[in-house]
Design an enzyme around this catalytic site. Structure first.
Site, mmCIF file in Angstrom:
data_model
loop_
_atom_site.group_PDB
_atom_site.id
_atom_site.type_symbol
_atom_site.label_atom_id
_atom_site.label_comp_id
_atom_site.label_asym_id
_atom_site.label_seq_id
_atom_site.Cartn_x
_atom_site.Cartn_y
_atom_site.Cartn_z
ATOM 1 N N CYS A 322 0.841 -1.425 0.156
ATOM 2 C CA CYS A 322 -0.237 0.299 0.035
ATOM 3 C C CYS A 322 0.780 1.376 0.554
ATOM 4 O O CYS A 322 0.407 1.930 -0.787
ATOM 5 C CB CYS A 322 -0.449 -0.246 1.578
ATOM 6 N N HIS A 374 -2.800 1.095 6.851
ATOM 7 C CA HIS A 374 -3.199 0.976 5.394
ATOM 8 C C HIS A 374 -3.976 2.065 4.867
ATOM 9 O O HIS A 374 -3.845 2.758 5.118
ATOM 10 C CB HIS A 374 -4.892 -0.036 4.619
ATOM 11 N N HIS A 386 -6.132 1.550 -4.672
ATOM 12 C CA HIS A 386 -5.128 1.719 -3.125
ATOM 13 C C HIS A 386 -4.372 0.290 -3.891
ATOM 14 O O HIS A 386 -5.097 -1.291 -5.214
ATOM 15 C CB HIS A 386 -5.689 1.332 -1.920
#
Length: 415
Positions: A322, A374, A386
């Site tokens: 991420c 995240h 993402h």
């Protein structure tokens, strides 16, 4: 990363009779695992894993026990792929394609600086086949392993040494043989090969055939029908490629021996019929960053990597995690001030906004660990892009899982 296939078999004696329990095929989740990597490991699909384990999302956690074969069937999970791990006697590890120093350090509970020191590594460059010392042990620090010599363009004695990025299909096409012949001559079940493996590329023991001429590029004029080849680019899917060549996904999978829809950048696919595709201009391999940051460029760059697989610690077009995805696309959009950090690092270098705009950051907490864990990029319409377990994708913030983990929208101080 070492995987464990647990077979549970219990036998109890009750009233002088034995009650046997059938073996169950399960997998114990380890840090860094995802449903996608586990599905590939056991030659199944993410959908099957979710159905067998009654999962509502792709979220899994370390030590979780997952079924990897359908309950009640006689079919057991296939043998797991052998991975090189630390040897108990010499404490070494052989680098595989896609490995990073950070990933290896985490697997063996040591620091990156220790790995670098023990192996005389400057920077973070490692390569497949390199043998690393993963404990201090005794003796002197080994010198860096010499870079592997490139495989000869012509095999000797009817053999070929596999290089990183090779596939059975590519090798078969090069030497004018079929994938089934290669598999038969080398006792290969499935399509798994590895760098350094020596393959027979002819039936007898005589001299190997000369490589076949390179197949014409789809961008050059060629016949309307007949066999062609196509090299997979970042963002490609079987569906996109089938439309380019006016063939079906099922035909593409059949011609190339594919058991699932997974493609790898650089993979060469055989196309036996159809029309000539209109190929876009080749993508620049190492594009220079624009002179100044642009949100439009940022969003365009981010979306161009849709489908790129998740790689722990990855920050290149071959695979992202991420935070690595954030670093890469911001850099390509002209932001030299954004450095390679973790999700927590980016969190501390940004400020909250009440009215988010496309290009802003979206943070989440308590996913695979406690706290900020995240992040993605807001693209508008309550959606964000993402790098998750399923690779780079666009997800709605109304998704029940991400909605429960949402922290807020932020902007970088540096921009």
């Amino acid at each position: 990363m070492k995987k464990t296939l647990t077979t549970v078999a219990a036998t109890a004696v009750l009233s002088s009779s034995f009650v046997s329990y059938a073996a169950a095929s399960t997998h114990k989740v380890e840090s860094g695992d995802s449903l996608w990597t586990i599905a590939r490991e056991y030659d199944t699909t993410v959908s099957n894993l979710k159905n067998w384990n009654k999962l509502q999302s792709e979220l899994i956690y370390p030590n979780q026990l997952l079924k990897v074969a359908q309950s009640g069937s006689n079919v057991t999970a296939p043998p797991k792929k052998t991975e090189n791990k630390s040897n108990s006697s010499n404490k070494t590890y052989t680098v595989k394609s896609g490995d990073t120093l950070g990933q290896i350090a985490l697997t063996h509970s040591v620091s990156v600086s220790e790995l670098s020191s023990w192996n005389g590594i400057k920077g973070h460059l490692i390569y497949p086949g390199q043998v690393l010392k993963v404990s201090k042990g005794s003796g002197s620090t080994p010198s860096p392993a010499p870079a592997p010599k490139p495989a000869p363009s012509q095999p000797q004695g009817g053999t070929y040494t596999v290089k990183s990025g090779d596939t059975l299909g590519k090798i078969a096409l090069t030497y004018s043989v079929s994938v089934s012949e290669l598999s038969s001559w080398n006792g290969i079940k499935g399509h798994l090969i590895y760098p350094g493996q020596v393959l027979k590329v002819s039936k007898g023991n005589g001299q190997a055939p000369k490589p076949a001429p390179t197949a014409p590029s789809p961008s050059k004029p060629e016949p309307e029908s007949g066999q062609q080849s196509y090299t997979v680019r970042s963002g490609d899917t079987l569906s996109h490629i089938s439309m380019k060549f006016d063939v079906s996904v099922a035909e593409l999978k059949s011609w190339n021996g594919l058991k699932n829809d997974f493609l790898r950048v650089g993979q060469i696919l055989q196309v036996k019929s159809g029309k000539k595709p209109v190929a876009p201009p080749p993508k620049q391999e190492t594009p220079k960053a624009p002179a100044s940051f642009s949100v439009d460029t940022l969003l365009s760059e981010a979306k161009s990597h849709m489908g790129t697989p998740y790689v722990w610690g990855g920050s290149s077009a071959g695979g992202f995690d991420c935070s690595g995805f954030i670093y890469y696309v911001f850099k390509q959009a002209g932001s030299d001030s954004v450095k390679r950090l973790s999700s927590e690092g980016y969190y501390s270098r940004s400020y909250y906004v009440n009215n988010p705009q496309p290009g802003d950051l979206v943070f989440f907490e308590n996913t695979y660990k406690k706290g900020i864990s995240h992040l993605g990029i807001y693209v508008g319409n309550n959606q964000f892009i993402h790098a998750g377990d399923n690779g780079v994708e666009i997800t709605s913030l109304d998704n029940s899982y991400w909605k429960s983990k949402f922290d807020g929208f932020k902007k970088f101080y540096e921009l």
